[in-house]
Design a protein around this motif. Structure first.
Motif, mmCIF file in Angstrom:
data_model
loop_
_atom_site.group_PDB
_atom_site.id
_atom_site.type_symbol
_atom_site.label_atom_id
_atom_site.label_comp_id
_atom_site.label_asym_id
_atom_site.label_seq_id
_atom_site.Cartn_x
_atom_site.Cartn_y
_atom_site.Cartn_z
ATOM 1 N N MET A 16 34.795 41.553 47.997
ATOM 2 C CA MET A 16 34.002 40.635 48.316
ATOM 3 C C MET A 16 32.332 40.875 48.698
ATOM 4 O O MET A 16 31.876 39.492 49.208
ATOM 5 N N ALA A 17 31.635 41.750 48.488
ATOM 6 C CA ALA A 17 30.295 41.901 49.897
ATOM 7 C C ALA A 17 29.934 41.367 47.856
ATOM 8 O O ALA A 17 28.471 40.949 48.304
ATOM 9 N N ASN A 18 30.091 41.808 47.075
ATOM 10 C CA ASN A 18 29.296 41.352 45.848
ATOM 11 C C ASN A 18 29.094 39.256 45.542
ATOM 12 O O ASN A 18 28.369 38.986 45.698
ATOM 13 N N TYR A 19 30.635 39.130 46.001
ATOM 14 C CA TYR A 19 30.812 37.551 45.887
ATOM 15 C C TYR A 19 29.778 36.446 47.085
ATOM 16 O O TYR A 19 29.494 35.620 46.599
ATOM 17 N N LEU A 20 30.475 37.603 48.322
ATOM 18 C CA LEU A 20 29.733 37.054 49.546
ATOM 19 C C LEU A 20 27.973 36.469 48.919
ATOM 20 O O LEU A 20 27.456 36.063 49.726
ATOM 21 N N ASN A 21 27.969 37.504 48.356
ATOM 22 C CA ASN A 21 25.617 37.938 48.139
ATOM 23 C C ASN A 21 25.824 36.623 47.771
ATOM 24 O O ASN A 21 24.952 36.395 47.506
ATOM 25 N N ARG A 22 26.429 36.042 46.907
ATOM 26 C CA ARG A 22 26.201 35.194 45.478
ATOM 27 C C ARG A 22 26.555 33.828 45.862
ATOM 28 O O ARG A 22 26.142 32.990 46.199
ATOM 29 N N LYS A 23 27.190 33.637 46.946
ATOM 30 C CA LYS A 23 28.073 32.478 47.558
ATOM 31 C C LYS A 23 27.805 31.953 49.207
ATOM 32 O O LYS A 23 27.618 30.954 49.499
ATOM 33 N N LEU A 308 39.652 34.578 47.545
ATOM 34 C CA LEU A 308 38.867 33.980 49.427
ATOM 35 C C LEU A 308 37.789 33.831 49.215
ATOM 36 O O LEU A 308 37.572 33.794 50.239
ATOM 37 N N ILE A 309 36.594 34.413 48.404
ATOM 38 C CA ILE A 309 35.814 33.698 48.044
ATOM 39 C C ILE A 309 36.098 32.004 48.541
ATOM 40 O O ILE A 309 34.612 31.729 49.830
ATOM 41 N N ASP A 310 36.605 31.884 47.526
ATOM 42 C CA ASP A 310 36.662 30.188 48.574
ATOM 43 C C ASP A 310 37.222 29.747 49.813
ATOM 44 O O ASP A 310 37.000 28.613 49.819
ATOM 45 N N ASN A 311 37.912 29.999 50.058
ATOM 46 C CA ASN A 311 38.705 29.895 51.173
ATOM 47 C C ASN A 311 37.525 30.297 52.233
ATOM 48 O O ASN A 311 38.093 29.967 52.926
ATOM 49 N N ILE A 312 37.205 31.731 51.928
ATOM 50 C CA ILE A 312 35.799 31.490 53.215
ATOM 51 C C ILE A 312 34.651 30.827 53.629
ATOM 52 O O ILE A 312 34.397 30.446 54.201
ATOM 53 N N LEU A 313 34.755 30.580 52.301
ATOM 54 C CA LEU A 313 33.886 29.673 52.072
ATOM 55 C C LEU A 313 33.997 28.462 53.145
ATOM 56 O O LEU A 313 33.232 27.506 53.069
ATOM 57 N N ALA A 314 34.883 27.458 52.481
ATOM 58 C CA ALA A 314 35.634 26.351 52.870
ATOM 59 C C ALA A 314 35.908 26.951 54.430
ATOM 60 O O ALA A 314 35.404 25.854 55.562
ATOM 61 N N TYR A 315 36.885 28.163 54.811
ATOM 62 C CA TYR A 315 36.723 28.005 56.440
ATOM 63 C C TYR A 315 34.683 27.686 57.495
ATOM 64 O O TYR A 315 35.284 27.451 58.501
ATOM 65 N N PHE A 321 41.479 24.790 53.598
ATOM 66 C CA PHE A 321 41.257 25.820 51.946
ATOM 67 C C PHE A 321 41.795 25.745 50.605
ATOM 68 O O PHE A 321 43.097 24.957 50.307
ATOM 69 N N PRO A 322 41.025 25.570 49.814
ATOM 70 C CA PRO A 322 41.200 24.872 48.741
ATOM 71 C C PRO A 322 41.912 26.287 47.474
ATOM 72 O O PRO A 322 42.542 25.225 46.634
ATOM 73 N N GLU A 323 42.352 26.804 47.875
ATOM 74 C CA GLU A 323 43.129 28.145 46.642
ATOM 75 C C GLU A 323 43.767 28.745 47.698
ATOM 76 O O GLU A 323 44.140 29.122 48.614
ATOM 77 N N LYS A 324 45.056 29.066 46.230
ATOM 78 C CA LYS A 324 46.141 29.979 46.965
ATOM 79 C C LYS A 324 46.523 31.319 45.775
ATOM 80 O O LYS A 324 46.500 30.504 44.980
ATOM 81 N N PHE A 325 46.832 32.525 47.201
ATOM 82 C CA PHE A 325 47.246 33.663 46.124
ATOM 83 C C PHE A 325 48.171 33.541 45.768
ATOM 84 O O PHE A 325 49.422 33.216 45.925
ATOM 85 N N ASP A 326 49.026 33.937 44.512
ATOM 86 C CA ASP A 326 50.064 33.964 44.311
ATOM 87 C C ASP A 326 50.759 35.385 43.936
ATOM 88 O O ASP A 326 51.705 34.947 43.239
#
Ligand SMILES: Cc1cc2nc3c(=O)[nH]c(=O)nc-3n(C[C@H](O)[C@H](O)[C@H](O)COP(=O)(O)OP(=O)(O)OC[C@H]3O[C@@H](n4cnc5c(N)ncnc54)[C@H](O)[C@@H]3O)c2cc1C
Length: 409
Positions: A16-23, A308-315, A321-326
């Motif tokens: 998550m730290a790496n995703y958030l770093n980028r986005k 989760l990265i897209d959901n945090i950005l949306a929040y 929330f654009p994404e749903k985990f299945d």
């Protein structure tokens, strides 16, 4: 400056730290907290007792995998004060606007009477910790044989196939050592079969039988009797052992309990699709720390991260929330003698046969023992250090489960 704090820098917290770093926009500061400096490749703990990996192959410096933008704080987390948006560490308080909980879970042998008794790490072992797997490695080197009981205490546990894999590898290991006839292997489980999913369970029970491993099912352990060297269940059934390899009860971390954020097993109640805490809108939960009904596995944390990265950005942008985990999980099951099975499933679809990740050509086979699957399992260590922790999506393996290549009955 706004603050995003990640608690735990294991598999889920690091990716998550790496995703958030980028986005995450530049006006956000990222802080990551963990209590110790070493990052373990936990799937390797399975192989350690059998000498397939050496201990030093499974440990690296945690900071190497975290982005420079994130401040890394090494400290035990004392309390999450969710009503006041702050986290108490040993020597400081971290305020947050958004919190990501990725504290994983732990084994709790103390929950079963006698499990952590005088035989602990002498004749009663776990392999879910680095210490346990190393101690067992030393024990197996000189063990003369007898009854080996491979046991799991209760569900959920992380990597629910690992106890089965241990039993399969034990069969291979003692065969290779020329002493299989001196070892009786029993697989003792609280489930009514080898695994939680019926179709895979059938296949795995067949393999246990084929390898001469006896299954003892519906065994709800009450106690380990250190004097008589046996385990007893609540109906009074007893199973004797010379060597007990157990997966103790798994629990979420104590800090989750102390902070009033956990369920009865200290897991954080979490929306199974959005991964948002059910109690606090600005808290998100990922990996083994959640109570979502997905497997507790690194592969699951990886798929959750992509959502989760897209959901945090949306929040943070005030959007839906654009994404749903299945519930997507993907697990190799090592079966010994250079072969493995692969299962791919989610909340709604149990493991099916077929090819993976591409239809017809695979090259991996679902619910079937193959050598290529084994090489996939061994390649996972490289993929873990170089792709999963760095939040690099794996080609042809989407976050949400695909039906491509799967056979529908
Ligand atoms: C034997 C074994 C085999 C496995 N095999 C596989 C496999 O083949 N495939 C697969 O996908 N998965 C496998 N797994 C599971 C996988 O390793 C975990 O599901 C994954 O690591 C979970 O990631 P996480 O970030 O949620 O937790 P972790 O990686 O455990 O990270 C949690 C972090 O939180 C920190 N932390 C916790 N409490 C505190 C506190 N109070 N203060 C500060 N820091 C804290 C910990 O130090 C840790 O670094 C296996 C696990 C084991 C044990």
């Amino acid at each position: 400056m706004k603050n995003l704090v990640i608690l735990g820098a294991g598999t889920a917290g690091t990716l998550m730290a790496n995703y958030l770093n980028r986005k995450l926009p530049d006006d956000w500061k990222i802080t990551v907290v963990d209590q110790d400096e070493r990052h373990y490749y936990q799937p390797g703990f399975l192989f350690l007792p059998f000498g397939i990996y050496r201990p030093e192959q499974l440990v690296k410096d945690r900071k190497r995998f975290l982005p420079k933008r994130a401040e890394y704080v090494q400290s035990p987390i004392r309390l999450i004060d969710a009503d006041n948006n702050k986290v108490e560490l040993e020597d400081r308080t971290l305020p947050y606007d958004v919190l990501v909980i990725a504290t994983g879970n732990r084994i709790a042998p103390e929950e079963t009477e006698g499990m952590k008794g005088e035989l602990w790490h002498k004749e009663v072992f776990d392999f879910y910790t680095f210490e346990g797997a190393n101690a067992l490695r030393e024990k197996l080197k000189n063990w003369k044989g007898g009854t080996l009981v491979v046991h799991q205490t209760e569900m959920p546990i992380k990597c629910p196939v690992a106890p089965l894999e241990f039993a399969f590898l034990a069969d291979w290991y003692f065969t290779k050592k020329g002493m299989r006839d001196k070892v009786e292997i029993l697989f003792v489980t609280p489930l009514d079969g080898a695994f939680t999913k019926p179709k895979a369970s059938q296949k795995l029970s067949y393999l246990l039988d084929k390898k001469g491993i006896k299954e003892v099912t519906n065994f709800d352990i009450e106690a380990v009797d250190n004097d008589k060297k046996l385990i007893r269940d609540y109906t009074g059934r007893e199973v004797g052992f010379d060597l007990l390899v157990t997966v103790p009860t798994n629990l979420g971390q104590d800090v989750i309990e102390h902070s009033g954020l956990g369920d009865d097993m200290n897991y954080v109640p979490t929306d199974k699709e959005t991964l948002q805490s059910l109690a606090y809108d600005n808290i998100f939960v990922i990996g083994d720390a959640t109570n979502v009904p997905a497997s507790k596995a690194g592969s699951v944390a990886h798929f959750e991260g992509e959502i989760l990265i897209d959901n945090i950005l949306a929040y943070i942008n005030g959007k839906p929330f654009p994404e749903k985990f299945d519930g997507h999980a993907n697990c190799f099951i090592e079966t010994g003698f250079g072969k493995a099975l692969l299962i791919d499933f989610n909340y709604y679809t149990e493991p099916l046969e077929g090819k993976f990740p591409l239809p017809v050509i695979g090259p991996l086979s679902l619910l079937k023992e193959t050598r290529i699957n084994h090489w996939g399992k061994m390649a996972f260590r490289w993929i873990y250090w170089h792709m999963i922790l760095k939040a690099i999506p794996i080609p042809f393996v989407p976050a949400r489960m695909s039906m491509r290549g799967k056979k529908i009955d």
